[in-house]
Design a protein around this motif. Structure first.
Motif, PDB file in Angstrom:
ATOM      1  N   HIS A  82       0.918  -1.169   0.003  1.00 66.52           N
ATOM      2  CA  HIS A  82       0.039  -0.066   0.217  1.00 66.52           C
ATOM      3  C   HIS A  82       0.913   1.254  -0.018  1.00 66.52           C
ATOM      4  N   ARG A  86       0.928   4.015  -2.905  1.00 63.06           N
ATOM      5  CA  ARG A  86       0.736   5.541  -2.695  1.00 63.06           C
ATOM      6  C   ARG A  86       1.815   6.613  -2.947  1.00 63.06           C
ATOM      7  N   GLU A  88       5.269   6.042  -1.904  1.00 65.67           N
ATOM      8  CA  GLU A  88       6.469   6.103  -1.195  1.00 65.67           C
ATOM      9  C   GLU A  88       6.968   4.853  -1.685  1.00 65.67           C
TER      10      GLU A  88
END
Length: 352
Positions: A82, A86, A88
């Motif tokens: 996740h 996103r 990162e």
């Protein structure tokens, strides 16, 4: 130094068993070996750190002492994925390469294992074909035989891995399908694919432990709790009278019997035959007499909050979807590798 990457196109195809068995064979022949699972797909906690449990198990059995964070530097946890989605992002290929450089020093051969699929980790630039290029690895493909269509998986993997594709091991071949396999192997040879061996379907390797059954069914073990590592090869349903049940259960050994928690007659019949576990459905506690008998015989009784039909469906999910984390399975897989795999051919083709 040679780098051998064990890959497949699906989970539970035998990668861990093959990796461990080849590692033990190479150690026995005097090679200095290392092991790495670049992208971990079975995360667990060991010494307060997230590690891949397959990698941890192999390290222990090969007697390799390395930093677990180097052995499996990337873990595909939901949190990690996740974060990457996103934005990162981590430089995963660089992380893997630096870890590989640290643990490969002084080794004759590095054994690498991919996750469930050769494409897994592609979105973080860590799929098997990408890592193989970065680490100059040769790919040994292990395919679980299901039908003639396994040829599609093999050819697709060869095309994806390209020049990195070393060859093939065909796994879990039923004796009834050997004639079909004897047609497939020459066909693949014409396509330039080397087959290093064919592993037969084996009941021990397809078995599941009592503990795995209890976990999968979300059940509670009521008796013989020390027997969670017992291997179950067959499942039977008890829904008949005691006399018929006794004759029925005598036909099959190393089994788990699924029956209602209120069926004391069937439970006692099962306990008098070669039974590894009783799965009691309906969340109904068995009688004290049956529990005492099971405890005396050392047979676990698993209480589940499922009806018999759903318990059968859930146990069917376990067949062929188990991991090689038991000593009996390790030894059996190694026996099969010794008897059926051209290990010398693999060594020669790696240039060792």
């Amino acid at each position: 130094m040679a780098v051998l990457y064990i890959v497949s196109t699906e989970a539970y195809s035998g990668k861990t068993g093959l990796c461990l068995s080849l590692g033990l064979e190479l150690l026995e022949r005097g090679f200095k070996i290392g092991y790495m699972k670049p992208v971990g797909t079975l995360p667990g906690i060991v010494n307060d750190k997230i590690v891949d449990l397959d990698a941890y198990y192999i390290l222990k059995h090969l007697g390799i002492e390395e930093n677990l964070e180097d052995v499996s530097p990337i873990s595909l946890t939901r949190k990690f994925m996740h974060a990457h989605l996103r934005g990162e992002e981590c430089d995963c290929s660089s992380v893997i390469k630096k870890a590989f450089d640290r643990i490969s020093k002084g080794k004759d051969i590095m054994l690498l294992e991919n996750g469930a699929d050769v494409n897994e980790g592609r979105f973080i630039n860590a799929a098997a074909f990408q890592i193989a290029g970065e680490l100059n690895a040769s790919a040994l493909f292990i395919a679980r035989f299901r039908s003639e269509l396994v040829v599609d998986d093999i050819l697709a993997a060869r095309d994806l891995m390209g020049d990195r594709f070393l060859g093939l091991v065909l796994n879990q071949v039923p004796s009834s399908q050997r004639e079909t396999v004897d047609m497939i192997i020459p066909y693949l040879k014409k396509k330039g694919i080397t087959t290093y061996g064919i592993l037969p379907q084996d009941k021990t390797l397809m078995s599941v432990t009592v503990g795995e059954i209890a976990d999968h069914l979300n059940g509670t073990i009521l008796t013989a709790t020390e027997k969670t590592n017992e291997l179950v090869e067959n499942f039977m349903v008890g829904a008949m009278g005691q006399e018929k049940a006794l004759r029925f259960f005598q036909r099959t050994a190393n089994k788990a019997v699924i029956t209602g928690g209120d069926r004391a007659d069937v439970q006692l019949a099962a306990l008098e035959t070669p039974t590894k576990a009783l799965i009691l459905t309906g969340n109904m506690q068995p009688s004290p007499i049956v529990m005492a008998r099971a405890e005396d015989l050392g047979i676990p009784m698993i209480l589940v909050d499922l009806d018999t039909l759903h318990a059968v469906e859930k146990t069917d999910e376990l067949v062929g979807r188990v991991r090689i984390h038991q000593a009996q399975k390790v030894e059996r897989f190694r026996e099969l590798v010794r008897s059926n795999i051209n290990v010398d051919g693999i060594i020669a083709d790696l240039g060792l």
